[in-house]
Design an enzyme around this catalytic site. Structure first.
Site, short mmCIF file in Angstrom:
data_model
loop_
_atom_site.label_atom_id
_atom_site.label_comp_id
_atom_site.label_asym_id
_atom_site.label_seq_id
_atom_site.Cartn_x
_atom_site.Cartn_y
_atom_site.Cartn_z
N CYS A 266 0.79 -1.23 0.00
CA CYS A 266 0.00 0.00 0.00
C CYS A 266 0.83 1.29 0.00
O CYS A 266 0.84 2.02 -0.99
CB CYS A 266 -0.94 -0.01 1.19
SG CYS A 266 -2.11 -1.38 1.13
N1 LIG Z 1 -2.54 -6.23 1.62
C1 LIG Z 1 -3.16 -5.22 2.21
O1 LIG Z 1 -2.98 -4.99 3.39
C2 LIG Z 1 -4.13 -4.34 1.44
C3 LIG Z 1 -4.94 -3.45 2.17
C4 LIG Z 1 -5.86 -2.67 1.49
C5 LIG Z 1 -5.96 -2.74 0.11
N2 LIG Z 1 -5.15 -3.59 -0.59
C6 LIG Z 1 -5.33 -3.65 -2.04
O2 LIG Z 1 -6.02 -4.84 -2.37
C7 LIG Z 1 -5.57 -5.35 -3.62
C8 LIG Z 1 -5.08 -6.78 -3.45
O3 LIG Z 1 -3.99 -6.78 -2.55
P1 LIG Z 1 -3.50 -8.10 -1.80
O4 LIG Z 1 -2.55 -7.62 -0.76
O5 LIG Z 1 -4.65 -8.94 -1.39
O6 LIG Z 1 -2.72 -8.82 -3.00
P2 LIG Z 1 -2.21 -10.35 -3.01
O7 LIG Z 1 -1.08 -10.39 -3.96
O8 LIG Z 1 -2.02 -10.85 -1.61
O9 LIG Z 1 -3.44 -11.16 -3.63
C9 LIG Z 1 -3.88 -11.01 -4.92
C10 LIG Z 1 -4.35 -12.34 -5.43
O10 LIG Z 1 -4.90 -12.14 -6.74
C11 LIG Z 1 -4.55 -13.25 -7.54
N3 LIG Z 1 -4.70 -12.86 -8.94
C12 LIG Z 1 -3.88 -12.11 -9.71
N4 LIG Z 1 -4.42 -11.97 -10.94
C13 LIG Z 1 -5.60 -12.63 -10.94
C14 LIG Z 1 -6.60 -12.83 -11.93
N5 LIG Z 1 -6.49 -12.31 -13.15
N6 LIG Z 1 -7.66 -13.57 -11.59
C15 LIG Z 1 -7.77 -14.12 -10.35
N7 LIG Z 1 -6.85 -13.95 -9.38
C16 LIG Z 1 -5.78 -13.20 -9.68
C17 LIG Z 1 -3.13 -13.57 -7.11
O11 LIG Z 1 -2.78 -14.89 -7.48
C18 LIG Z 1 -3.23 -13.38 -5.61
O12 LIG Z 1 -3.61 -14.57 -4.94
C19 LIG Z 1 -4.51 -4.38 -4.10
O13 LIG Z 1 -5.08 -3.43 -4.92
C20 LIG Z 1 -4.04 -3.73 -2.82
O14 LIG Z 1 -3.52 -2.44 -3.04
C21 LIG Z 1 -4.25 -4.41 0.05
#
Ligand SMILES: NC(=O)c1ccc[n+]([C@@H]2O[C@H](COP(=O)([O-])OP(=O)(O)OC[C@H]3O[C@@H](n4cnc5c(N)ncnc54)[C@H](O)[C@@H]3O)[C@@H](O)[C@H]2O)c1
Length: 437
Positions: A266
């Site tokens: 983030c």
């Molecule tokens: N991690 C945090 O604390 C947090 C907090 C708030 C917001 N976010 C936002 O949430 C979003 C996701 O973050 P995250 O930390 O969960 O990421 P992450 O990498 O942990 O998880 C993303 C998942 O999406 C999957 N993926 C990728 N492409 C795909 C597709 N085409 N179809 C299906 N699955 C697919 C990946 O394999 C992975 O398992 C981002 O935009 C991030 O900025 C994250």
């Protein structure tokens, strides 16, 4: 068992990572049939076998999920069975530090063949204002749907704080927005099934910008704390004492602490989604850029302190053995993405140092786009600590043995102020170089 009744919905969570998996689990806990989609077959296999791949979610938690309500799959044709699809895929920056929406667009490509009337798409990934309208709505309209009439589009940013035991997804207020009034009503109806406090806003752009403001606020305040740290060092003032004293003010001040830099998916990334968009409007977002610059320089500052400390022991980085304590970007979690520890490791390696790490939450260095250290976490004993020329405390995990570390390190660089507070505060620690000295 057919568990669908008239008032229930079927949800598809797309992207089962740090955001998507806890969200899917919350729907399931509320007895809502949930398909979990991911392109990573390993994750799907793990879930089917009842194994967790996220540190703060235990395999026990996964095992106890009722499989009548959870269907993890890589088969996107199951999208046609879902009433709501919630997109939680990564939104990183590309090599030119510009928004990379390729995960969002490839998700749309995967689900398009299976869309039908009456469905809702909710985007939860963090992104710049205008994404929902310009990317999601446009794509769906191109498929022949009328958004707000026979298809609904929602933006609702995730506020997950992995490892924070004071909150879970259900108790964190949820901002919701819709492309039209009908879309907003859908958003409220979907999320109020699982979340106590829903915060509707009038446009998807407001919701997108609110999420960015939250993270920019953190980035700027951490940048300020880091600048104050360097000034306080130079003036021989303990920055942690200063911050803790200021934090006793019961209004108008929130404490932010300095550190070795910023990490995670983030804070190092999201602000630049907005600076990029702002340029399109001819606006130069100086505060945001400056904080980013400052925070990104911190790993270099830590290595400067390392050079200083080694010098005091008549050593140089080249040929020295350095141990990094904590690979995760923040305490008590297993997420090494964008971690400043890794930038510090790279800087040391580039100057000829031998670097290893210890992190109880990350047994093996996970290969990344730009880095691969092929290392496993070192076990901490008095003997193992003593073999390093220097130890750098980057992440202050609760389960490090801080007495063992200070008693055995030849040289300790503390980037977190752990030895500046509590029982260590007034002790003379001869081997300690505070990174803010
Ligand atoms: N991690 C945090 O604390 C947090 C907090 C708030 C917001 N976010 C936002 O949430 C979003 C996701 O973050 P995250 O930390 O969960 O990421 P992450 O990498 O942990 O998880 C993303 C998942 O999406 C999957 N993926 C990728 N492409 C795909 C597709 N085409 N179809 C299906 N699955 C697919 C990946 O394999 C992975 O398992 C981002 O935009 C991030 O900025 C994250």
């Amino acid at each position: 068992m057919n568990i669908k009744s008239k008032n229930t919905i079927t949800v598809g969570v797309i992207g089962l990572g740090y955001v998507g998996l806890p969200l899917a689990m919350l729907f399931i806990k509320n007895k809502i049939l949930t398909y979990g989609f991911d392109i990573d077959q390993n994750k799907i296999d793990n879930l089917k076998e009842g194994k967790s791949y996220i540190g703060h979610i235990s395999s026990n938690d996964i095992n106890s999920i009722d499989d009548n309500y959870f269907k993890p799959t890589i088969d996107f044709s199951k999208i046609s069975l879902c009433d709501v699809m919630i997109i939680c895929v990564p939104t990183p920056l590309n090599a030119n530090r510009e928004p990379d929406l390729s995960f969002v667009t490839s998700t749309l490509d995967s689900i398009k063949p299976y869309l039908r009337d009456g469905q809702t798409i909710s985007l939860e990934s963090t992104t710049y204002p205008g994404t929902t309208r310009d990317v999601i709505v446009k794509n769906i309209e191109n498929e022949g749907f009328e958004v707000g009439k026979n298809f609904y589009i929602v933006y609702s940013p995730e506020r997950e704080d992995p490892g924070n035991k004071n909150f879970d997804v259900s108790t964190i207020p949820k901002i919701v927005s819709g492309h039209t009034k009908n879309c907003l009503n859908k958003a409220i109806s979907i999320y109020s099934r699982i979340i106590h406090n829903i915060v509707p806003v009038s446009s998807t752009e407001s919701a997108e910008m609110a999420k960015l403001l939250e993270n920019i606020y953190r980035s700027i305040n951490i940048g300020l704390a880091n600048e104050m740290k360097i000034l306080a060092n130079t003036m021989d003032i303990d920055i942690f004492e200063v911050i803790n004293a200021a934090a006793t003010k019961p209004f108008g001040f929130n404490a932010f602490y300095p550190g070795p830099g910023i990490g995670g998916h983030c804070i190092p990334i999201d602000p630049f989604y907005l600076t990029w968009k702002a340029r399109e409007y001819g606006v130069n977002t100086k505060f945001i850029e400056l904080a980013g610059e400052f925070n990104n320089e911190m790993p270099k500052y830590v290595v400067k302190r390392l050079v200083h400390g080694l010098n005091l022991n008549k050593k140089c980085i080249n040929g020295s053995k350095i141990l990094i304590l904590g690979l995760a970007y923040k305490k008590n979690i297993d997420d090494q993405r964008e971690s400043p520890s890794i930038n510090i490791m790279e800087l040391i390696k580039n100057q000829g140092g031998y670097v290893e790490y210890s992190d109880p939450h990350i047994p093996k260095f996970k290969e990344m786009r730009n880095f691969d250290f092929k290392l496993s976490s070192e076990c901490l004993t008095s003997k193992s600590i003593a073999k390093y020329d220097a130890v750098i405390l980057c992440t202050d995990h609760d389960n490090f043995d801080y007495d063992l570390i200070i008693d055995n390190a030849k040289l300790l660089i503390d980037t977190r102020g752990t030895y500046s507070t509590g029982k260590y505060k007034n002790k003379k620690l001869n081997n300690l170089i505070k990174s803010w000295l």
